[in-house]
Structures are given as structure tokens and as C-alpha cells.
Design a protein around this motif. Structure first.
Motif, short mmCIF file in Angstrom:
data_model
loop_
_atom_site.label_atom_id
_atom_site.label_comp_id
_atom_site.label_asym_id
_atom_site.label_seq_id
_atom_site.Cartn_x
_atom_site.Cartn_y
_atom_site.Cartn_z
N ASP A 261 0.86 -1.17 0.00
CA ASP A 261 0.00 0.00 0.00
C ASP A 261 0.90 1.23 0.00
O ASP A 261 1.50 1.58 1.02
N TYR A 262 1.04 1.89 -1.15
CA TYR A 262 1.99 2.99 -1.27
C TYR A 262 1.58 4.20 -0.44
O TYR A 262 2.44 4.94 0.06
N LYS A 263 0.29 4.39 -0.27
CA LYS A 263 -0.15 5.47 0.60
C LYS A 263 0.26 5.20 2.04
O LYS A 263 0.64 6.12 2.77
N ASP A 264 0.22 3.91 2.43
CA ASP A 264 0.66 3.56 3.78
C ASP A 264 2.17 3.73 3.92
O ASP A 264 2.66 4.19 4.96
N VAL A 265 2.93 3.35 2.88
CA VAL A 265 4.38 3.57 2.89
C VAL A 265 4.68 5.05 3.10
O VAL A 265 5.56 5.43 3.90
N MET A 266 3.93 5.89 2.43
CA MET A 266 4.16 7.32 2.56
C MET A 266 3.83 7.81 3.97
O MET A 266 4.58 8.59 4.56
N ARG A 267 2.73 7.35 4.51
CA ARG A 267 2.36 7.78 5.86
C ARG A 267 3.42 7.36 6.87
O ARG A 267 3.80 8.14 7.76
N ARG A 268 3.93 6.14 6.74
CA ARG A 268 4.95 5.65 7.66
C ARG A 268 6.24 6.46 7.52
O ARG A 268 6.91 6.75 8.51
N TRP A 269 6.58 6.82 6.30
CA TRP A 269 7.77 7.63 6.07
C TRP A 269 7.61 9.02 6.69
O TRP A 269 8.50 9.52 7.37
N VAL A 270 6.47 9.63 6.46
CA VAL A 270 6.22 10.98 6.99
C VAL A 270 6.28 10.98 8.51
O VAL A 270 6.73 11.96 9.13
N GLU A 271 5.86 9.89 9.14
CA GLU A 271 5.88 9.81 10.60
C GLU A 271 7.30 9.88 11.16
O GLU A 271 7.48 10.21 12.34
N THR A 272 8.31 9.57 10.36
CA THR A 272 9.70 9.62 10.83
C THR A 272 10.29 11.03 10.77
O THR A 272 11.41 11.24 11.25
N MET A 273 9.57 11.98 10.20
CA MET A 273 10.11 13.33 10.03
C MET A 273 10.02 14.11 11.34
O MET A 273 9.15 13.85 12.18
N PRO A 274 10.92 15.08 11.55
CA PRO A 274 10.90 15.89 12.76
C PRO A 274 9.56 16.59 12.97
O PRO A 274 8.92 17.05 12.01
N GLY A 275 9.13 16.68 14.21
CA GLY A 275 7.84 17.27 14.52
C GLY A 275 7.72 18.73 14.12
O GLY A 275 6.62 19.19 13.76
#
Length: 433
Positions: A261-275
Motif C-alpha cells: 500500500d503505497y499510501k501507507d508507505v508514505m504515511r509511515r515515512w512521513v511519521e519519521t520526520m521531525p515534529g
């Protein structure tokens, strides 16, 4: 212009689709004095899934086309590419040479496509919005001599009006699906790479970044639950209006393609970004949307039977980096040059001979380079190759500068530097795509 506002339903050339490829083609043909009908199925302004980033190769095409790009008119300049991966952060400026400007741009497709379409109108093209082409009109020999269409309103709903437009040449600029090409028997080639891109926008202080940013480590779980490194990259491109375009592109050369699920891959990646980048569900301004990226000339021939293909309809996305806008505009420029020469011929046979040369010209311009890109795409589809390339390539700045030049196709054609000579030699020796 609406259909009812058209002066005539006949033209020298019909261009189907007013994206970068179609509008560039129509603008150049208008400059050459041809009567061009530019048919767009939607109404401007309209959205397109894209990273909104323009490399120096795309900027060169804008300059050649005569489109001004002042910063006070919403054109956001960038100095180069920042690459993140394997715990490293490498910042590379765009190369300086005589062939390409030393800067890139960012402009949302909501604005960009309309700017190009209006430029085509300014140069003589007749733009008709809300005209959804439904199929070709063929003569007894099977050659395309026009198109059928139906009108749609601003929401894409049919109005009940149907139309027929006629021209001795039709240009398909109708994107990856290219229903017109399919109706003329030109299917996609399965031996060419295909990509998928998903993106959205976030309000973020990253909006005014001077560099395009690329993240090389995107992870997903395969059906067995194992973590897999995907062949592709995530991007963060500051739009300059308080938002950033954030997305990712993945190649189909990985076994994981189609199984994640590429949208899920993107969400997981974005979660690693600084707050403090403020990229989260609350700051997302649009849904995550996706689109296919047709690469490496995946639909051919690019001309036959009165139908000529430009941009995504001809699979002209760069297999190295997923860039499409530069090649859409470039193919439009080359196509218009050949079409103008063809219409100067006094016989049907002479005109056809010139139009047929488009196939060889596109192979000459990009065929060898796209073959290299196809092999590159196959290599990084292997997770171990992708992992090693990220781990051992990023620490070597000289190597990364070379890779930036080859992946963005920025080698100077007559350049004397070692990198330019290697890239040009490899592209020349590689078989045409």
C-alpha cells in the motif's frame, strides 16, 4: 474556449490533451503558422498528481518555449538536490554548463499547466476546454483523420453534446492511459519499466527550501511481513506558499511492486520526520493521490497512420528519476519541428516521409539514454543492490555528482569533462530504447 466558441471543427492539426506535452506542441505549431486545435477534457485550473519540481532540463524547455519564470510570479527557484539516506545528508548543486541553466524551479501543476495552455493560445492555438475525446475517426485505410468527442461541464459530467473534429494529423498528448493510442492499436510494452507516484501537500516551514530534497530509503512490508527496501525515493519540494509537496515514486522492477500500500508507505515515512516540520494528518491540505509513470518509450511507434505521440502517451518519462515534464515539453518541441517541415511538403508522400522521421529522431535524442535507464531500473529493483548503492554511494561526493548529472540527464552534449564524456559515450553506444 468552449466548443461552441470554436471557429471551425477542422484544423491542420488536432492535439488531444493540454498538459505540458500538448500545450508545448500546440504553442510551437502555432508559432509555425499552423491551425491547431488543442482539446482538453477538463476545465482549467485543474489538478494533476506530480512532484511539481522542474530540473534544469525542464527549465531549459521553458526558456526555449518563451515562458518567463520570474520569482515574483510564483516561480520558486532551487539551487540543487539534497539527498538523504544511510544516515547521511548530501547537498549537491545543479551542474554549471552551457547546455542547461544552473537552477531548477517549483510550480504547482494547478498553475503550471494553465500557464502553458494560455501560452499556446497566445501563439495561435485554439484551446477548447471540457472536450473529452472518445475515439478516432478513421478513413477506409485505417488512418486517423479526426476524433469524436463529448462535452463535459466543470465537474466532468457529460452535457449531452457530441462533436467530431477533423484534421490530417492528430497528436496524442492524453497521458499514460492514452485511450486514443489504444484505439489505434498501440498497446503499452511490458518490457519497459513503469512507476507509480503518490503525493500530497502539507503546511510546513519547509515551504521555502532552496533545494529539492530526495530520501532514498523507503521501506515496506512484503506479504510475508518482511521489511523490504523499495526501488525509488521520497521527495519534499517546497512550494513557497506555506506548503510543501511531499510524495514518493516507486519502480515496478521490485517484487514488492503491486503488493504494498503505497499510501501507507508514505504515511509511515512521513511519521519519521521531525515534529517541527509539521507534516501530519492535521496539516495535510489534500488527500494522498496517485498516478502511473510510463517510462522508457513504453508505447511505440511514436508515429504511424496519422497519429503522433508526445509525452506520457509515448512513455517518455525518464527511467532514472521519474521526471516527465522536461521530456513532455522536449518531445513537443521535436514533434512540432517535424510537423512544420512535413506541412511544407507539397505531396502526401513527402509529408508522410517527414512525419515518419519522428520515430528515428526520438530514438536519436533519448533512445540510448533510456536504455541505460531501463537497466538501472532493473538493478535497483533488487533490494540488496539498492541497499549497497545507498550505503556506499552516498559517502562519495564525486560519485554522487556524476550520478546526479546522469540521473537528471544534464550532461553537456559537447562537454569535455570526464563525466560528460562517459555519459554521452554510454548513451551513444547503448541500443535505442
Amino acid at each position: 474556449m468552449s466548443v461552441s466558441g470554436a471557429a471551425s471543427t477542422t484544423a491542420d492539426v488536432i492535439v488531444v490533451g493540454a498538459g505540458p506535452a500538448g500545450s508545448a506542441t500546440a504553442a510551437y505549431l502555432g508559432m509555425a503558422g499552423l491551425d491547431v486545435l488543442l482539446l482538453e477534457k477538463t476545465h482549467f485550473p485543474r489538478e494533476k498528481v506530480c512532484g511539481d519540481g522542474l530540473t534544469p532540463r525542464a527549465v531549459r524547455e521553458l526558456i526555449t518555449l518563451g515562458i518567463p519564470t520570474p520569482e515574483d510570479d510564483g516561480w520558486i527557484r532551487n539551487k540543487g538536490l539534497r539527498i538523504i539516506g544511510a544516515g547521511m545528508r548530501l547537498q549537491l548543486d545543479w551542474p554549471e554548463n552551457s547546455a542547461f541553466p544552473p537552477y531548477g524551479l517549483v510550480r504547482t501543476r494547478m498553475d503550471f499547466d494553465e500557464v502553458l495552455a494560455q501560452h499556446a493560445v497566445k501563439n495561435g492555438a485554439r484551446l477548447m476546454e471540457g472536450v473529452n475525446v472518445t475515439g478516432p475517426v478513421n478513413d477506409a485505410a485505417g488512418r486517423i483523420v479526426g476524433v469524436t468527442a463529448k462535452s463535459v461541464d466543470e465537474r466532468g459530467r457529460p452535457t449531452g453534446q457530441t462533436h467530431e473534429f477533423r484534421a490530417p494529423l492528430v497528436i496524442a498528448a492524453d497521458g499514460n492511459s492514452s485511450r486514443l493510442s489504444l484505439a489505434m492499436g498501440r498497446e503499452k510494452r511490458d518490457d519497459r519499466p513503469m512507476g507509480v507516484a503518490v503525493r500530497t501537500y502539507y503546511t510546513s516551514p519547509r515551504s521555502n527550501d532552496d533545494y529539492l530534497e530526495s530520501w532514498l530509503e523507503l521501506w515496506a512490508k512484503d506479504p510475508s511481513g518482511k521489511d523490504v527496501l523499495l526501488p525509488g525515493y521520497g521527495w519534499i519540494f517546497g512550494v513557497g506558499d506555506g506548503t510543501s509537496n511531499v510524495g514518493l515514486g516507486i519502480l515496478n522492477t521490485s517484487k514488492a511492486f503491486g503488493n504494498v500500500d503505497y499510501k501507507d508507505v508514505m504515511r509511515r515515512w512521513v511519521e519519521t520526520m521531525p515534529g517541527d516540520w509539521t507534516m501530519n494528518d492535521e496539516t495535510m491540505t489534500q488527500p494522498i493521490r496517485g498516478a502511473a509513470l510510463p517510462m522508457g518509450f513504453n508505447r511505440q511507434p511514436h508515429y504511424a497512420d496519422g497519429l503522433l505521440l508526445v509525452g506520457d502517451s509515448g512513455g517518455m518519462v525518464n527511467p532514472f528519476n521519474g521526471e516527465g515534464i522536461a521530456y513532455a515539453m522536449e518531445s513537443g518541441r521535436v514533434a512540432a519541428e517535424i510537423v512544420a517541415q512535413a506541412f511544407a511538403r507539397t505531396s502526401d508522400a513527402g509529408r508522410e516521409r517527414v512525419l515518419q522521421s519522428y520515430n528515428g529522431r526520438m530514438k536519436q535524442e533519448l533512445g540510448g539514454y533510456y536504455t541505460l535507464g531501463r537497466h538501472f531500473a532493473a538493478l535497483i529493483g533488487k533490494p540488496e543492490v539498492m541497499r549497497l548503492a545507498t550505503k556506499y554511494g552516498l559517502p562519495r561526493t564525486t560519485l554522487m555528482k556524476f550520478l546526479l548529472k546522469i540521473m537528471a540527464n544534464l550532461a553537456e552534449p559537447a562537454g569535455k569533462g570526464a563525466g560528460d564524456r562517459v555519459i554521452n559515450t554510454l548513451s551513444r553506444l547503448a541500443p535505442d530504447a
